[in-house]
Design a protein around this motif. Structure first.
Motif: not given
Length: 68
Positions: A15-20, A22-25, A30-34, A54-64
């Motif tokens: 499945e191909v996702i767009t940059t948009g 990724v940005e939305k996710a 981040l909004a869910e974490l506040g 928060a740690r799991l979100v960081w792992i998921a987004i730190r490189n993207v």
């Protein structure tokens, strides 16, 4: 009589996702974490996250995600 799925269509394996997408996710996570990206980045630098989520979100987004 058995009901089966059609065999003439191959399932999508990639499945191909767009940059948009990724940005939305990232923004939603981040909004869910506040937290902002910068705040989450600071927690990562300190090695102290406000929650396991928060740690799991960081792992998921730190490189993207880039700091805003």
């Amino acid at each position: 009589m058995a009901i089966t799925a059609p065999r003439n269509k191959e399932p999508e394996l990639v499945e191909v996702i767009t940059t948009g997408d990724v940005e939305k996710a990232v923004a939603e996570s981040l909004a869910e974490l506040g937290l902002s990206f910068s705040e989450l980045d600071a927690q990562a630098r300190q090695g102290r996250f406000s929650s396991d989520r928060a740690r799991l979100v960081w792992i998921a987004i730190r490189n993207v995600a880039a700091p805003a």
